[in-house]
Design an enzyme around this catalytic site. Structure first.
Site, PDB file in Angstrom:
ATOM      1  N   GLY B 189     -15.199 -26.685 -15.510  1.00 18.47           N
ATOM      2  CA  GLY B 189     -15.912 -26.880 -16.804  1.00 18.47           C
ATOM      3  C   GLY B 189     -15.335 -26.795 -18.116  1.00 18.47           C
ATOM      4  CB  VAL B 193     -22.211 -26.104 -18.388  1.00 15.07           C
ATOM      5  CG1 VAL B 193     -22.573 -25.963 -17.090  1.00 15.07           C
ATOM      6  CG2 VAL B 193     -22.228 -26.775 -19.163  1.00 15.07           C
ATOM      7  CD  GLU B 211      -9.836 -22.361 -11.982  1.00 14.56           C
ATOM      8  OE1 GLU B 211      -8.711 -23.889 -12.408  1.00 14.56           O
ATOM      9  OE2 GLU B 211      -9.220 -22.369 -11.102  1.00 14.56           O
ATOM     10  CB  CYS B 246      -8.550 -27.356 -18.494  1.00 16.54           C
ATOM     11  SG  CYS B 246      -7.670 -28.107 -16.549  1.00 16.54           S
TER      12      CYS B 246
END
Lengths: 477, 476
Positions: B189, B193, B211, B246
């Site tokens: 994410g 967070v 990741e 990503c």
């Protein structure tokens, strides 16, 4: 050159950004400097360890300075190999292509070391790894071993490239200031309570951490063994390792009710052979590091559920901070001595009915940094290795896995995360960067929109190495 | 009162204690079950991905379903080998002895997945966790609700629920899960967070794989095959969930001189791929939700960059679509250059000399991937040497993701740890060092009472110096 934590971190970041620490030559020069200072100043180091821990010269040399020299020599010998990219085979998916895994430094790292082996591979081992991997590094030695801390500061300040390798002395205040900075990795050796504080600080900067903690490392002693050799090896790992103040010292022993008295006799006999009739007088035992730990250990011993179970030793000298090798038989499960890491010269022996019961007993506790088994029974050995989880294990010895650089040294669960020693130290301070290289050929139309079913079929077949499928997709068969 | 997270962990711990998840047979059975899910329920998965992301079937298949199937098949094929202890040569100091590194499960692990590849990023780590012998809780992303519900249903049906559980939910459920003690957590994410996950894990000394993302740059040199380059950039950007990936190229760096050529090449290929009206193309994912749509609109409409759009810019709020959009010569301090775009906007930053791009990249946080298109050998070597990123691809984008021999993970702000292939197995294993000895090979010099000759002998043994050993032994 600023002295505060922020200033130190900034200085090192500049040095790193300038590319100072990356060349092979720089790394070699620093490793050679570390080797030099360790061999040239062995006398002073031994004296500092005597002062801080009353550590016998033998242990100071064999466990500390020789360990550092060996680690330096190994790194110097292997560095070229360690720095080489690792070739990786690629598949149909990216054909034609080549790939490799390239080790690169993380950047600027922080090593927080501890007091029991303040000049050893515990403290300098991570520094060796950090330097070998091309990082700039700050070492924060333990204030609980002040003579060694200031010697480290002096010697590293003299011999190392201080633009990229720094020692910052101090205690809670200085450590907290250091932990507020952003590091590319933190390596901490110590206890779980502080380990949690470190992780929380690291979380703010997404800094990865290696934790080398401890735990209650058990020794299971089976029957039908060479009890004399087993006893000697247990004593060596326990009292011959800084008087039990070692993260992998046998913390407690488990044996059968039947075998216990033989074990106690063997230990008693060898302890006398090693330390004489009055161990408090022996020069071959470290003292307890300070009165806080001394009092802590005395409390464990004088606990009313335990004090009556002493079968060997128990003598103490508060002035000299010495406690004799002490063995306690069958301390209750809920006694303090069975519920915290002892980290001292007290050895409880717990007895079980069948030796196999020891495995369940160990598994009911937190995962320790090490676990030991003395046995000639093949089945028991396999059962032990498969069922007991610990950082590392030794069969028929104690502590010795520490000196084998081909084995990773680290914990699991409450005993820590990550590992080091030998090549693992280099890896601990490296980022393993995946690199894929292609040319401009081998471009496949099926990869691109507009999407169509034949394209999916084609790719499916291609990636599975299914040549018929490839042809079918291409020709619409 | 026990909440769902507590109850799940309790049950999983009990299963792990029983030893069930350690057996080779159990692991194989679970991996086979996952493979079955992927082969028997392909259409439902594709539909869920259409529902959550309007993901084209091609991408749903190749990026998610096929990847998961390959991952399973690899694990099934290699598991015996992965589980085998690795023999280690031991030296003089422990002679005689033998050593090995034994992989063992960590125990009970938590996988928190994300919304852009909601099937792949949920199941692939679970494959690794199971292969390594762990029990696992999967928390799929609530931002991809159809896939989340499907995962819950299918894993609930096919897998051993005493050891593999799916817990759906949002912030509340995730917070409850994070309060438990796990033996490892894997989170995919964003950095914000991730810090929360690390702080929660810190309380239990739980190791974590993160990741994350970052601004993945693509440097475009001159003297290259510009057509293939453009196609590969488009594939890695808009062909991967419309830039919501990503490792999508986030922005381009090229010389002022070459930039117009790059724009033209991209524009030409974009039209071939998506037609004259990309908003009408079925081959582009939509923007996942209104929150991200508004975020991306803001980046485009920022007055610093809105005049720099050289291609695209069309949007359809009702259908949450944004056309492939290219911006030329954006300023370093614009919004779009200071957050991970994660969408179909591609800024081009121009430099005087192509080498200047390296410094520009290193001035930002380390990205998950960095790309370079060039035929210049020196430039390639310099790039690989000086640009730090999770991974680097030369003359390609995103494809390294599918090479299972390569570790997939970030560094610095883009993450820690890695997975894929054997790296997944390793990520969820503890590598336990084991040293075996017999009772022979006793060296009395090891034991007190200490004496100078003993010190000399051991020092000599450590150095492996035969002369010194003899001297010490014979008191020369």
């Amino acid at each position: 050159m600023a002295a505060g934590a922020e200033g130190v971190a900034e200085d090192l970041r500049s040095a790193y950004a300038a590319g100072k620490t990356r060349p092979y030559e720089w790394r070699v020069s620093q490793l050679e400097a570390l080797l030099k200072l360790t061999t040239r100043h062995e006398r002073e180091i031994v004296e500092a360890l005597r002062s801080d821990l009353n550590k016998p010269e033998y242990e100071s040399v064999i466990h500390e300075t020789v360990g550092v020299s060996s680690a330096c020599e190994l790194a110097l010998k292997e560095l070229h190999q360690w720095m080489k990219p690792e070739k990786v085979k690629t598949t149909m998916v990216t054909y034609p292509s080549s790939a490799q895994i390239v080790s690169e430094p993380l950047g600027v790292v922080l090593v927080i070391s501890t007091w029991n082996y303040p000049f050893s591979t515990l403290s300098l081992g991570p520094v060796i790894g950090a330097i070998a991997a091309g990082n700039a590094v700050v070492l924060k030695p333990s204030e609980v071993s002040p003579a060694t801390s200031s010697l480290l500061s002096k010697l590293l300040g003299e011999y190392m490239d201080t633009s990229a390798v720094r020692v910052v002395e101090g205690s809670v205040l200085e450590t907290t200031a250091l932990l507020e900075q952003k590091w590319d990795k933190i390596f901490y050796t110590g206890n779980g309570k502080v380990g949690r504080v470190i992780l929380a600080a690291a979380a703010k900067h997404l800094t990865p951490v290696v934790l080398e903690l401890g735990g209650k490392s058990p020794v299971v002693v089976d029957s039908n063994i060479n009890l004399k050799v087993a006893a000697r090896r247990m004593i060596s790992g326990k009292w011959g390792g800084n008087s039990g103040q070692t993260c992998v010292s046998p913390d407690y022993v488990i044996t059968t009710k039947e075998y216990a008295s033989k074990l106690v006799d063997a230990l008693s006999c060898e302890i006398e052979n090693f330390y004489g009739k009055d161990p408090l007088q022996s020069n071959d035992l470290s003292s307890i590091v300070n009165s806080r730990h001394f009092d802590r250990l005395i409390n464990l011993l004088d606990d009313e559920t335990v004090s009556g179970k002493i079968v060997l030793g128990g003598q103490r000298d508060k002035v000299k901070l010495k406690i004799a090798p002490t063995v306690v038989l069958d301390a209750p499960k809920d006694s303090p001595i069975m519920n915290e890491e002892i980290f001292g010269p007290l050895l409880p022996i717990i007895t079980v009915n069948k030796i196999e019961d020891s495995i369940r007993l160990i598994s009911s506790k937190e995962k320790p940094l090490a676990a030991y088994l003395f046995s000639n029974d093949k089945k028991l050995k396999e059962e032990f290795i498969t069922s007991v989880s610990a950082g590392g294990m030794v069969i028929n010895d104690t502590n010795l896995h520490l000196v084998e650089p081909n084995l990773p040294f680290g914990g699991v669960g409450e005993s820590g995360t990550g590992s080091y020693h030998g090549r693992f130290s280099f890896d601990a301070f490296s980022h393993k960067k995946a690199v894929l290289q292609r040319g401009f050929t081998g471009d496949i139309a099926a990869r691109y929109p507009p999407y169509a079913n034949w394209k999916i079929d084609f790719l499916k077949s291609l990636f599975s190495g299914n040549l018929i499928g490839v042809l079918r997709a291409l020709f619409g068969w | 009162m026990e909440n769902m997270a507590e109850a799940a962990v309790k049950e999983l711990r009990s299963t792990v204690s029983s030893g069930k998840t350690k057996s080779y047979e159990w692991r194989i059975s679970q991996l086979k079950a996952i493979l079955k899910i992927v082969t028997h329920h392909e259409n439902e998965i594709i539909e869920a991905l259409r529902s959550d992301l309007n993901k084209p079937e091609h991408e749903a298949f190749i990026h998610e379903i096929f990847s998961v199937a390959s991952s399973c098949k690899l694990a099934l094929k290699e598991l015996r080998r992965w589980m085998k202890p690795q023999k280690v040569k031991t030296g003089m100091l422990t002679f005689p002895s033998s050593g090995e590194i034994v992989p063992e499960p960590l125990g009970v692990v938590l996988v928190i997945s994300t919304w852009n590849y909601p099937f792949l990023i949920a199941v692939d780590p679970v494959i690794g966790a199971i292969a390594a012998g762990n029990a696992v809780v999967l928390k799929p992303s609530e931002v991809a609700p159809a896939t989340s519900a499907l995962l819950s249903k299918l894993l609930g049906e096919y897998l051993d629920t005493s050891a593999v559980k799916v817990i759906e939910g949002a912030v509340r459920e995730t917070t409850e899960l994070l309060a438990q003690k796990w033996d490892k957590i894997m989170y995919t994410g964003n950095g914000r967070v991730a810090r929360i996950v690390l702080a929660a894990a810190a309380k239990h000394l739980t190791p974590v794989i993160l990741e994350l993302g970052g601004k993945c740059p693509a440097v475009v040199d001159a003297n290259i095959n510009l057509k293939v380059t453009a196609r590969r950039i488009i594939s890695g950007k808009w062909g991967c969930n419309n830039g919501q990936t990503c490792i999508s190229p986030d922005y381009i760096l090229t010389t002022k001189e070459y930039a117009p050529k790059v724009v033209d090449a991209l524009a030409a290929e974009l039209e071939k791929f998506y037609g004259k009206d990309p908003l009408g193309s079925n081959d582009l994912s939509r923007i996942v939700n209104i929150h991200h749509f508004d975020r991306l609109e803001k980046l485009m409409d920022d007055e610093k960059v809105s005049g720099k759009i050289v291609h695209g810019g069309q949007r359809d709020k009702t259908n949450l679509k944004i056309a492939p959009t290219i911006l030329l010569d954006v300023e370093e301090d614009s919004l779009i250059m200071n957050e991970e775009i994660f969408g179909p906007l591609l800024p081009i930053v121009t430099v005087n000399k192509i080498e200047d791009s390296f410094g520009a990249i290193n001035a930002k946080g380390k990205p998950l991937a960095a790309y370079l298109f060039t035929n210049d050998k020196t430039l390639k070597e310099e790039f690989v040497r000086s640009v730090s990123a999770g991974a680097i691809a030369i003359n390609e984008t995103a494809l390294h993701f599918m090479e299972v021999g390569l570790p997939f993970g970030g560094v610095g702000e883009s993450g820690m740890g890695s997975y894929h292939g054997k790296f997944s197995f390793d990520a969820f294993s503890h590598k336990k060092a084991v040293l075996r000895r017999g009772f022979g090979g006793e060296v009395s010099a090891r034991y007190p009472p200490y004496a100078p000759w003993k010190l000399q002998l051991l020092k000599a043994l450590v150095k492996g110096n035969i002369i010194e050993i003899l001297r010490a032994l014979l008191g020369w």
